[in-house]
Design an enzyme around this catalytic site. Sequence first.
Site, PDB file in Angstrom:
ATOM      1  N   LYS A  79     138.954  10.722 -21.120  1.00 35.52           N
ATOM      2  CA  LYS A  79     138.827   9.354 -21.619  1.00 35.52           C
ATOM      3  C   LYS A  79     139.410   9.259 -23.027  1.00 35.52           C
ATOM      4  O   LYS A  79     138.905   9.888 -23.953  1.00 35.52           O
ATOM      5  CB  LYS A  79     137.367   8.903 -21.677  1.00 35.52           C
ATOM      6  CG  LYS A  79     137.256   7.409 -22.022  1.00 35.52           C
ATOM      7  CD  LYS A  79     135.871   6.987 -22.451  1.00 35.52           C
ATOM      8  CE  LYS A  79     135.644   7.085 -23.930  1.00 35.52           C
ATOM      9  NZ  LYS A  79     136.365   6.083 -24.739  1.00 35.52           N
ATOM     10  N   GLU A 116     134.525  19.477 -31.256  1.00 40.31           N
ATOM     11  CA  GLU A 116     135.336  19.508 -32.478  1.00 40.31           C
ATOM     12  C   GLU A 116     134.960  18.247 -33.243  1.00 40.31           C
ATOM     13  O   GLU A 116     135.334  17.153 -32.854  1.00 40.31           O
ATOM     14  CB  GLU A 116     136.826  19.553 -32.114  1.00 40.31           C
ATOM     15  CG  GLU A 116     137.691  20.101 -33.221  1.00 40.31           C
ATOM     16  CD  GLU A 116     138.137  19.032 -34.182  1.00 40.31           C
ATOM     17  OE1 GLU A 116     137.383  18.758 -35.142  1.00 40.31           O
ATOM     18  OE2 GLU A 116     139.197  18.455 -33.972  1.00 40.31           O
ATOM     19  N   CYS A 158     140.074  14.692 -39.224  1.00 40.17           N
ATOM     20  CA  CYS A 158     138.777  15.349 -39.376  1.00 40.17           C
ATOM     21  C   CYS A 158     138.849  16.499 -40.368  1.00 40.17           C
ATOM     22  O   CYS A 158     137.865  16.837 -41.006  1.00 40.17           O
ATOM     23  CB  CYS A 158     138.260  15.839 -38.033  1.00 40.17           C
ATOM     24  SG  CYS A 158     139.521  16.681 -37.075  1.00 40.17           S
ATOM     25  N   GLU A 205     131.508  11.945 -44.361  1.00 40.56           N
ATOM     26  CA  GLU A 205     132.886  11.801 -43.913  1.00 40.56           C
ATOM     27  C   GLU A 205     133.268  10.319 -43.893  1.00 40.56           C
ATOM     28  O   GLU A 205     132.593   9.506 -43.279  1.00 40.56           O
ATOM     29  CB  GLU A 205     133.046  12.399 -42.511  1.00 40.56           C
ATOM     30  CG  GLU A 205     134.481  12.379 -42.038  1.00 40.56           C
ATOM     31  CD  GLU A 205     134.667  13.033 -40.672  1.00 40.56           C
ATOM     32  OE1 GLU A 205     133.780  12.885 -39.813  1.00 40.56           O
ATOM     33  OE2 GLU A 205     135.711  13.684 -40.474  1.00 40.56           O
TER      34      GLU A 205
END
Lengths: 315, 490
Positions: free
Chosen positions: B195, B269, B303, B400
Amino acid sequence: MAKTVTKKNVKVLENINGVAKTNRLLVLKTYKIYIGGKFPRTESGRYYELKDSSGNLLANMCLSSRKDYRNAVVAARGASGPWAERAAFNRSQILYRIGEMLEGRRAQFVDELMQMGSSKLSAEQEVDLSIDRLIYYAGWCDKYTQIFSSINPVASAHFNFSVPEATGVVAAITSESTGLLGLVSIIAPVIAGGNSIIALASETHALCAISFAEVINSSDVPGGVVNIITGKEDELHKHMSTHMDVNSFIYAGSNAEHLKTIQVNAADNVKRILDYSKVEWNSEEGQSPYFISDHQETKTTWHPIENIGGSSSKY
Amino acid sequence: MAKKKQIEVDLNSGWAYAPAPESKGHIKIKPQYNQFIGGKFVKPSNGKYFDTINPANSEKLSSIALGNAKDVDKAVRAARKAYSEVWSKLSGKERGKYIFRIARLIQERAREFSVIESLDGGKTIRESRDVDVPLAANHFFYYAGWADKLEYAFPNKRPTSLGVAGQIIPWNFPLLMAAWKIAPALAAGNTVVLKPAETTSLTALKLAELIKDSGLPDGVVNIVTGFGDTGAAIVNHPDVNKVAFTGSTGVGKIIQRAIAGTNKKCTLELGGKAANIIFEDASINQAVEGIVNGIYFNQGHVCCAGSRLFVQESVYEEVIRKLKDRMNTLIVGDPMDKNTDIGAINSKEQLDIINKYIKIGQQEGAEFYQPACKLPQKGNWCPPTLFTNVSQSSRITQEEIFGPVLAVQTFRTVDEVIAKANNTPYGLSAGIWTDKGAKIFNMTTKMRAGVVWANTYNKFDPTSPFGGYKESGFGREGGLHGLSAYLNLN
């Protein structure tokens, strides 16, 4: 003294009756727990009775609490960095030393396993295999890095390599049925790989777990690298798996519900979960360098290569 | 010594670039895209579609099928059928040849994929052309070669495939992440239900067209589209053997909890908050380029972005001055222009998050800097942003942001910067800048992070394992290590 304790239960019976065949009263050991290189009793003051198959008291074991576990994690965290930074050769020698120490106390461990219900033959086999397993992992300490490392031929002008590094602090619920071998088989690869560990011993086979802590303590293993607590999986598995300063978790018990709870809790800080509940520790599959790599992170490092002047290496 | 006169770069004259737009004429985007299930493009079971938007002008590009649990079930069944009837029976050699074909087809259509990637995701054409698409092709090419060599990868083990892999990928590198997921899964002998992220489904669906062209047996790769609930249906499907997820740490934790008590294998991840560390003995000009590349590459939607900058005090003023100068030369705007350095923010939602953090940074008392730059009227934009004088506990240092926002701290000693750099729940990546070799190795070994760039930053390669420590996830993608995520090692 060795003779007097070869027979099952003799030690306890003699104590209770106050009569000794050797004409002296045996000095019995208080079994404590092992945290940060010291042998405290549980801070909770609680105990549980460890009994032999006839219902005779073997020992009052520490019923460790959440706080004991938390203390052990603090000790393990403090010890993990320096332990990982030890030379692999040095860790190898220390694991070998544990094997030497266990060999020297072989009779005591055979005796303890027999008190906890093993036959003489199976007790001897378990101790022998535990010693050999320590020697096996002593040999791996300075070899697994080469097995699991790589130089990566990237397409750009960089030198790039990947190496395993210790995950950090590992918590373990060890096998219930193999009190010594199950403990050794989990502790050895974890510390061979530079991690520190907090192990919950088998509840019903706890005697030799604490005696093994004494072996560790006399083998140049820095305090805090190995921590062993005794108590009930039922009570502790939740606390053990929610702790935010534990990086990795081994489950070698047999309760699927506990494992599921541990897996759910582990997500709080993305712990790595290793399910060892199906591993047969007394077979060949009970040892492998992959038990070391289970508690390793792969680090990849890049650095540019400057092709000065365009010269080639041909000659 | 007399104080040197500070020379400022004059950026107001002679620096204008003529427009250099990439042509879109040869690109075919259909008005509507269906899901790729069992080798066919099938309509969503509920008949619903959602819009995919060009973030650079807020215009609709196409409609994408809104897949639900029923569609996911259909896709998993197709994947299971393909696994047990075809793919698991095929030799590694033949599997490899299919994957090589996919790699070649991507190379042949690279320009088309680059343009669509930039249109749909907002990243600069220079990046999608030079980084995303070639790396995606290379990734297939690399893993194709592994398919018939698996027994060499793990000493003393006999690797076997897992079955059906459910894979959920993010919007920051849409095609590249699809390649990272699909290539090793197929090489290892698994079939796939993937997806893509809801804002960037197009290149995954174009990849589906290409996979169909490659002749890959029906059902080996299935692509369902939709939002988080579609992803959840994949994670929770009982016939999925493996879950691979790239995305936020928050969602990663939900997935880890969701699969508790199952035998699903998992790799995650997740997020990062990387330290990029500049020592006084670094080549400062190179380091400044590294800082810019570390945080402003792909609009900071990375990331492993170097979002926490640590500068040794003795060179702090010089680094910040040069960094600000360099920031003033960055061109923010049309992703399709080959001169653009920073493209569009991927979505309105992400822009809101970034702006929220910029506000938080200002409220927390950090010093805020953005170069003056003209932003287009329409679309989602954020100029390169710098916060100096931030504290270790500040939210813009801890959390983040996933945007072009850099938080700068200083340090004096090596010990201090190691402690500060590792003081984060994340552990994905780190950067080290010094010309002293011994210091590089000291620092790279002390960083608790999965990828460490020394005197470089944000480099990726199919042969190079990528993945995190701690809350940045577990498992590796890329290289030999990336194979183990898709194999049982017996």
